[in-house]
Design a protein around this motif. Structure first.
Motif, PDB file in Angstrom:
ATOM      1  N   ASN A  21       0.846  -1.195   0.000  1.00 28.23           N
ATOM      2  CA  ASN A  21       0.000   0.000   0.000  1.00 28.23           C
ATOM      3  C   ASN A  21       0.879   1.243   0.000  1.00 28.23           C
ATOM      4  O   ASN A  21       1.698   1.382  -0.918  1.00 28.23           O
ATOM      5  N   ASP A  22       0.730   2.146   0.943  1.00 26.72           N
ATOM      6  CA  ASP A  22       1.323   3.487   0.849  1.00 26.72           C
ATOM      7  C   ASP A  22       2.801   3.537   0.446  1.00 26.72           C
ATOM      8  O   ASP A  22       3.609   2.774   0.984  1.00 26.72           O
ATOM      9  N   PRO A  23       3.170   4.530  -0.369  1.00 22.78           N
ATOM     10  CA  PRO A  23       4.591   4.836  -0.533  1.00 22.78           C
ATOM     11  C   PRO A  23       5.163   5.389   0.775  1.00 22.78           C
ATOM     12  O   PRO A  23       4.517   6.162   1.463  1.00 22.78           O
ATOM     13  N   TYR A  39       7.691   1.223   0.823  1.00 23.58           N
ATOM     14  CA  TYR A  39       6.229   1.133   0.774  1.00 23.58           C
ATOM     15  C   TYR A  39       5.747   0.170   1.855  1.00 23.58           C
ATOM     16  O   TYR A  39       6.487  -0.707   2.308  1.00 23.58           O
ATOM     17  N   GLN A  40       4.515   0.383   2.274  1.00 26.67           N
ATOM     18  CA  GLN A  40       3.857  -0.545   3.187  1.00 26.67           C
ATOM     19  C   GLN A  40       3.782  -1.900   2.503  1.00 26.67           C
ATOM     20  O   GLN A  40       3.279  -2.009   1.378  1.00 26.67           O
ATOM     21  N   TYR A  41       4.261  -2.912   3.190  1.00 27.96           N
ATOM     22  CA  TYR A  41       4.498  -4.169   2.501  1.00 27.96           C
ATOM     23  C   TYR A  41       4.247  -5.368   3.400  1.00 27.96           C
ATOM     24  O   TYR A  41       4.777  -5.448   4.511  1.00 27.96           O
ATOM     25  N   PHE A 152      -2.418   8.031  15.738  1.00 30.81           N
ATOM     26  CA  PHE A 152      -1.391   9.077  15.668  1.00 30.81           C
ATOM     27  C   PHE A 152      -0.311   8.556  14.743  1.00 30.81           C
ATOM     28  O   PHE A 152       0.500   7.713  15.153  1.00 30.81           O
ATOM     29  N   ARG A 153      -0.318   9.008  13.481  1.00 31.37           N
ATOM     30  CA  ARG A 153       0.569   8.277  12.570  1.00 31.37           C
ATOM     31  C   ARG A 153       1.024   9.048  11.319  1.00 31.37           C
ATOM     32  O   ARG A 153       0.594  10.136  11.052  1.00 31.37           O
ATOM     33  N   ASP A 154       1.866   8.364  10.574  1.00 31.59           N
ATOM     34  CA  ASP A 154       2.329   8.733   9.237  1.00 31.59           C
ATOM     35  C   ASP A 154       3.252   9.962   9.229  1.00 31.59           C
ATOM     36  O   ASP A 154       2.989  10.962   8.534  1.00 31.59           O
ATOM     37  N   PRO A 155       4.368   9.915   9.977  1.00 32.60           N
ATOM     38  CA  PRO A 155       5.290  11.055  10.042  1.00 32.60           C
ATOM     39  C   PRO A 155       5.995  11.309   8.708  1.00 32.60           C
ATOM     40  O   PRO A 155       6.518  10.383   8.094  1.00 32.60           O
TER      41      PRO A 155
HETATM   42  C1  FRU Z   1      -2.963   4.656   4.811  1.00 41.08           C
HETATM   43  C2  FRU Z   1      -2.649   3.887   6.060  1.00 41.08           C
HETATM   44  C3  FRU Z   1      -1.765   4.699   6.974  1.00 41.08           C
HETATM   45  C4  FRU Z   1      -1.053   3.659   7.778  1.00 41.08           C
HETATM   46  C5  FRU Z   1      -0.862   2.568   6.743  1.00 41.08           C
HETATM   47  C6  FRU Z   1      -0.886   1.174   7.301  1.00 41.08           C
HETATM   48  O1  FRU Z   1      -3.299   3.874   3.726  1.00 41.08           O
HETATM   49  O2  FRU Z   1      -3.838   3.498   6.701  1.00 41.08           O
HETATM   50  O3  FRU Z   1      -2.447   5.654   7.762  1.00 41.08           O
HETATM   51  O4  FRU Z   1       0.158   4.105   8.304  1.00 41.08           O
HETATM   52  O5  FRU Z   1      -1.897   2.713   5.792  1.00 41.08           O
HETATM   53  O6  FRU Z   1      -0.523   0.238   6.322  1.00 41.08           O
END
Ligand code: FRU
Length: 499
Positions: A21-23, A39-41, A152-155
């Motif tokens: 998912n996310d870069p 990336y989220q993996y 509380f996330r995604d710095p």
């Molecule tokens: C966004 C998200 C982020 C989180 C990540 C988890 O798509 O929900 O907020 O850090 O995916 O995979």
């Protein structure tokens, strides 16, 4: 290569196997001249779980080389969510010594979801450092920010005014929060921002400076805040919105107006953020996850799931006082695709009303210009339009790009494109400024199961996935393009190039 599956995009990044998912951790290393894409993996299965940071590098933002996961969770209860990386060349953190070349001093920030105690599920900002230029990281034991919060996330960390700045969200309090630091390890709260479309959660914020361009010249710089929201985006699921405004020295971010603007009028651009540390002469560049949380888990695929969008270069334009929508707007263009330019399949500036082009290859760069006569523009009897259809060989699946001159709307219709589920929204469109000269143009990138559109010189962008099926219900991909126009509208340019 394992990159053979019918739906797998060929010019867009996707992981060899597993779920993406996310870069994350987007940063350019000027010494190696490589762009880093984490990336989220989930390396174990094509579904969201076991978050790691996957990793790939590229010298041109088009050809990607897979690397080992950059950050691996220490155990299954401490997962590694989204975040960013910086290069601490001057060792402001004191984490490095002289044996590490300045350009190899990578520091990553990510959110640790702590699942050890199911009654708290805290999210904390963690740091990790790399002495090998971002290929492997050591997690720093103590969190860098821990405020006993669950969402509380995604710095996203960047350098500004001789300090480090972190944009991060309190997701369900609808707050983007800014912290600053001199050493990347101790962080001070500075300010917050709330606004925009009221979806369920804020995610993946990014605050960056973007040049304002007029007649090809930079005339100013504005602050751009990108904020992803989900679920509950206007068309359902997830989307990324943006604000253009000013930032003062206390990190008060003030948008210029209260209009809601989205990066994409399509359904499949999420968690979009920029590459840090880009060269001075390189436009700010973003990349998004070309999927939507509303249906990604169901999409047909192989051992892997999902791809990124094409990296997009940004500039800002002032649309001018005589325009319908006054104010600053973002323009997006794909990065330079000349390294993968292939056979020219069509290149015509004849005035035509319809045509068809056979597609030979996997990915294509399309360019269409339409001219709607002044009469046609607002003629409600004719309902002037131009339509480009993307079809599979037996024409059982179709994706339509439709330009409606009477209500000046451009939309994508994937309603008969093949695979679907209830949440797979068919129509995705946007209203464009009625052009005084009647000219509407777009460039589109078509890549097996992903269509991106850059219309009106990049003022309108859309990413949409689709999964064609032939008449027997088997996986299929685009094989031809047909276009038609109504009476007062003509095609004045049609170009198709294989990539
Ligand atoms: C966004 C998200 C982020 C989180 C990540 C988890 O798509 O929900 O907020 O850090 O995916 O995979």
């Amino acid at each position: 290569s394992t990159y053979y599956e019918a739906y797998r995009p060929q010019i867009h990044y996707s992981p060899s196997s597993g779920f993406m998912n996310d870069p994350n951790g987007l940063v350019y290393n000027p010494a190696s001249e490589l762009w880093h894409l984490s990336y989220q993996y989930n390396p174990y299965a094509p579904k969201a779980a076991n978050q790691h940071w996957g990793h790939a590098v590229s010298s041109d933002l088009i050809h990607w080389q897979n690397a080992q996961p950059a950050i691996v969770p220490p155990n299954e209860n401490l997962t590694v969510l989204s975040g960013s990386s910086v290069i601490d060349e001057n060792n402001t953190s004191g984490l490095f010594n002289d044996s590490t070349a300045p350009s190899d001093r990578f520091v990553a920030f990510y959110t640790e979801l702590d699942q050890r105690d199911p009654s708290t599920l805290y999210q904390r900002q963690k740091g990790a450092y790399s002495v090998d230029g971002g290929y492997s990281y050591t997690i720093i034991d103590e969190p860098v920010i821990d405020i006993n919060q669950t969402e509380f996330r995604d710095p996203k960390v960047f350098r500004h005014n001789d300090e480090w700045v972190m944009s991060v969200v309190l997701a369900s309090q609808y707050k983007v929060v800014w912290y600053t630091s001199t050493n990347l390890l101790e962080w001070t709260y500075r300010n917050s921002f709330t606004g925009g479309y009221p979806a369920y959660q804020y995610e993946c914020p990014d605050l960056l400076q973007v040049p304002v361009v007029e007649d090809g010249q930079q005339v100013d710089t504005k602050w751009l805040l990108i904020l992803s929201i989900q679920p509950g985006a206007p068309k359902g699921g997830s989307t990324a919105q943006y604000f253009i405004g000013d930032l003062d020295d206390d990190y008060n971010f003030t948008p210029d107006d209260s209009l809601t603007r989205f990066l994409s009028f399509g359904l499949d651009d999420y968690a979009t953020v920029s590459f840090g540390n880009a060269p001075q002469d390189h436009a700010p560049t973003i990349i998004g996850w070309a999927q939507n949380w509303a249906y990604v888990a169901d999409t047909p695929t192989g051992d892997y799931r999902s791809s990124m969008t094409i990296p997009r270069e940004l500039s800002i334009v002032r649309t001018g006082p005589t325009d319908q929508y006054e104010g600053y707007y973002l323009k997006q263009h794909p990065v330079d695709l000349s390294p993968i330019a292939g056979e020219v399949l069509e290149n015509s500036t004849e005035v035509t009303k319809e045509g068809s082009i056979a597609l030979n290859g996997d990915a294509f760069d399309l360019q269409f210009t339409f001219n709607g006569s002044a009469k046609g523009l607002y003629d409600s009897n004719e309902k002037p339009f131009a339509e480009v259809q993307i079809l599979n060989e037996d024409e059982s699946s179709v994706v339509k790009i439709h330009i409606d001159y009477s209500i000046h709307t451009i939309y994508v219709n994937r309603g008969n494109s093949g695979w679907e589920v209830d949440t797979f929204v068919n129509y995705a469109g946007d209203t464009f400024k009625p052009p005084s000269d009647g000219i509407v143009e777009f460039r589109a990138l078509l890549d097996r199961s992903l269509l991106e559109i850059f219309a009106q010189d990049g003022l309108y962008y859309a990413a949409n996935v689709f999964y064609m099926q032939n008449a027997n219900g088997e996986e299929d991909t685009p094989a031809k393009i047909k276009y038609t126009t109504s009476e007062s509208v003509n095609a004045t340019q049609v170009a198709v190039q294989a990539l």
